[in-house]
Design a protein around this motif. Structure first.
Motif, PDB file in Angstrom:
ATOM      1  N   ASN A 192      31.670  43.359  39.857  1.00  0.00           N
ATOM      2  CA  ASN A 192      31.666  44.740  39.382  1.00  0.00           C
ATOM      3  C   ASN A 192      30.570  45.533  40.085  1.00  0.00           C
ATOM      4  O   ASN A 192      29.381  45.245  39.937  1.00  0.00           O
ATOM      5  CB  ASN A 192      31.447  44.747  37.864  1.00  0.00           C
TER       6      ASN A 192
ATOM      7  N   ASP B   2      38.998  44.020  33.410  1.00  0.00           N
ATOM      8  CA  ASP B   2      38.185  44.380  34.581  1.00  0.00           C
ATOM      9  C   ASP B   2      38.566  43.613  35.845  1.00  0.00           C
ATOM     10  O   ASP B   2      37.739  43.383  36.717  1.00  0.00           O
ATOM     11  CB  ASP B   2      36.693  44.195  34.283  1.00  0.00           C
TER      12      ASP B   2
ATOM     13  N   PRO C 197      40.585  43.791  39.257  1.00  0.00           N
ATOM     14  CA  PRO C 197      41.237  44.755  40.151  1.00  0.00           C
ATOM     15  C   PRO C 197      42.689  44.418  40.468  1.00  0.00           C
ATOM     16  O   PRO C 197      43.526  45.317  40.569  1.00  0.00           O
ATOM     17  CB  PRO C 197      40.364  44.705  41.411  1.00  0.00           C
ATOM     18  N   GLU C 198      43.009  43.134  40.646  1.00  0.00           N
ATOM     19  CA  GLU C 198      44.387  42.763  40.973  1.00  0.00           C
ATOM     20  C   GLU C 198      45.342  43.084  39.825  1.00  0.00           C
ATOM     21  O   GLU C 198      46.494  43.468  40.044  1.00  0.00           O
ATOM     22  CB  GLU C 198      44.467  41.279  41.338  1.00  0.00           C
TER      23      GLU C 198
ATOM     24  N   SER D 161      44.798  45.528  37.636  1.00  0.00           N
ATOM     25  CA  SER D 161      44.928  46.988  37.604  1.00  0.00           C
ATOM     26  C   SER D 161      45.856  47.473  38.714  1.00  0.00           C
ATOM     27  O   SER D 161      46.603  48.445  38.531  1.00  0.00           O
ATOM     28  CB  SER D 161      43.554  47.659  37.716  1.00  0.00           C
ATOM     29  N   TYR D 162      45.831  46.799  39.858  1.00  0.00           N
ATOM     30  CA  TYR D 162      46.740  47.147  40.961  1.00  0.00           C
ATOM     31  C   TYR D 162      48.190  46.950  40.530  1.00  0.00           C
ATOM     32  O   TYR D 162      49.042  47.844  40.695  1.00  0.00           O
ATOM     33  CB  TYR D 162      46.425  46.286  42.184  1.00  0.00           C
TER      34      TYR D 162
ATOM     35  N   CYS E 275      41.257  55.533  34.355  1.00  0.00           N
ATOM     36  CA  CYS E 275      40.732  54.174  34.423  1.00  0.00           C
ATOM     37  C   CYS E 275      39.477  54.116  33.558  1.00  0.00           C
ATOM     38  O   CYS E 275      38.450  54.720  33.890  1.00  0.00           O
ATOM     39  CB  CYS E 275      40.419  53.789  35.867  1.00  0.00           C
TER      40      CYS E 275
ATOM     41  N   GLY F  16      38.140  48.008  37.594  1.00  0.00           N
ATOM     42  CA  GLY F  16      39.537  47.993  38.014  1.00  0.00           C
ATOM     43  C   GLY F  16      39.908  49.219  38.822  1.00  0.00           C
ATOM     44  O   GLY F  16      41.079  49.436  39.154  1.00  0.00           O
ATOM     45  N   ARG F  17      38.918  50.052  39.165  1.00  0.00           N
ATOM     46  CA  ARG F  17      39.180  51.284  39.928  1.00  0.00           C
ATOM     47  C   ARG F  17      39.796  50.979  41.288  1.00  0.00           C
ATOM     48  O   ARG F  17      40.677  51.701  41.758  1.00  0.00           O
ATOM     49  CB  ARG F  17      37.854  52.030  40.133  1.00  0.00           C
ATOM     50  N   SER F  18      39.300  49.904  41.927  1.00  0.00           N
ATOM     51  CA  SER F  18      39.787  49.592  43.274  1.00  0.00           C
ATOM     52  C   SER F  18      41.270  49.247  43.259  1.00  0.00           C
ATOM     53  O   SER F  18      42.000  49.556  44.212  1.00  0.00           O
ATOM     54  CB  SER F  18      38.980  48.449  43.876  1.00  0.00           C
ATOM     55  N   GLY F  19      41.734  48.611  42.178  1.00  0.00           N
ATOM     56  CA  GLY F  19      43.156  48.290  42.076  1.00  0.00           C
ATOM     57  C   GLY F  19      44.013  49.532  41.954  1.00  0.00           C
ATOM     58  O   GLY F  19      45.095  49.627  42.562  1.00  0.00           O
TER      59      GLY F  19
END
Length: 340
Positions: free
Chosen positions: A71, A227, A229-230, A232-233, A251, A255-258
């Motif tokens: 994170n 939390d 990312p995958e 969230s993607y 968001c 998980g923003r990057s996902g």
């Protein structure tokens, strides 16, 4: 002229030996005598003060338990805590424990490595019965406690350091509604973990404002991603597929990057409004590249500094709780991204 130990002893009617034990946080003084000594020391101006918070007269040993992982916000927070503590003469040592996840068991395992010299502990933890019991045992051992970022109000902490998360969620909804300018349609929500009181409060605040002021906007998808990312993607790709005209994405935690990855790959005809939290290296890029529309930042540097100060203040104070004071969140757009 600065007060001395003898001055404090005369003021509170106790021996210099008792005063010395209290000021150096050693055993052998009753709770009542500790309170008398600390009150006299405050009145005589013996204790140092930072930002209206009295500080201990002797250096303290601090430890922080943070679910850092990958994170970016947690990584920044840990770095700021270490940097700030290293500059304070009143911090004898500062140790960061990286928790292996957010489950209470991870905190329990890490707490077992708590130093016997520790005077104060800062923690980011889920609000769970086991967590509250762990924190209660820490305080009963004579160690001061502050919670960071997400509060655990039923635990006997001296202070909570962070933003008002419900207000942050309400702010996100207000921005979402204003950005969309009266349009009617669906929104997606990516929730970090409802086990965190802070994430739960943000979701509650967001939904409340939508209900009160923007009934034309409906949350059609709300996925808890823990939390990851995958996750969230995958959740964002599914939401974009099911709702080709999705109006916005909120968001709540990590998980923003996902979400950003899904937006770049899916390339919807009209990009949904994307609101997220925490200014990091990656979210700066999202703003500049028009992937994210606004970042609600809780200011990792300020939380780090205040957590150290509030811990030192709680060690110096005889009161079980310090005055409650939230950190004000910052609204960051691409035009006002601050210098790193």
């Amino acid at each position: 002229m600065k007060a001395t130990v003898a001055d404090i002893a005369r003021s509170c009617g106790l021996s210099t030996a008792t005063v010395d034990r209290v000021l150096n946080n050693r055993a052998g003084a009753s709770a009542a005598n500790r309170q008398r000594v600390m009150e006299a020391a405050r009145q005589l101006g013996y204790l140092p003060v930072v930002d209206q918070v009295a500080l201990p007269s002797r250096p303290a040993h601090l430890e922080f338990f943070l679910p850092i992982g990958s994170n970016a916000f947690m990584i920044d927070l840990a770095k700021h805590i270490e940097d700030y503590a290293a500059r304070l003469p009143l911090v004898a040592s500062c140790r960061i424990h990286s928790l292996a996840g957010i489950a209470p068991g991870a905190l329990q395992g890490a707490i077992e490595n708590l130093s016997l010299k520790a005077n104060g502990v800062g923690v980011i933890a889920v609000d769970h019965p086991r967590t509250r019991n762990i924190l209660r045992e820490v305080v009963e051992a004579g160690i001061r406690l502050v919670t960071l970022v997400s509060d655990v109000p039923a635990a006997p902490r001296s202070a909570y350091v962070g933003i008002d998360n419900r207000v942050a969620g309400r702010t996100a909804a207000l921005l979402m509604g204003r950005f969309l300018g009266g349009r009617t349609g669906h929104l997606a929500m990516v929730v970090g973990s409802r086990s965190y009181r802070g994430h739960e409060e943000r979701e509650m605040g967001f939904r409340s404002v939508l209900s009160e002021e923007f009934p034309n906007l409906t949350v059609s998808s709300a996925v808890e991603i823990n939390d990851e990312p995958e996750v969230s993607y995958t959740a964002t790709m599914k939401a974009l597929h099911n709702e080709p005209e999705l109006l916005g994405i909120y968001c709540v935690g990590a998980g923003r990057s996902g979400v950003a990855k899904a937006l770049l790959e899916a390339r919807p005809k009209k990009k949904p409004v994307f609101i997220c939290h925490d200014l990091t290296r990656e979210t700066r890029g999202y703003l500049v590249d028009d992937i994210a529309d606004v970042v609600i930042d809780q200011n990792a540097r300020l939380i780090a500094e205040q957590s150290v100060i509030r811990l030192l203040g709680s060690i110096a104070s005889s009161a079980p709780y310090l005055t409650k004071k939230f950190i004000e969140p910052r609204l960051i757009f691409k035009e006002n991204v601050p210098v790193q």
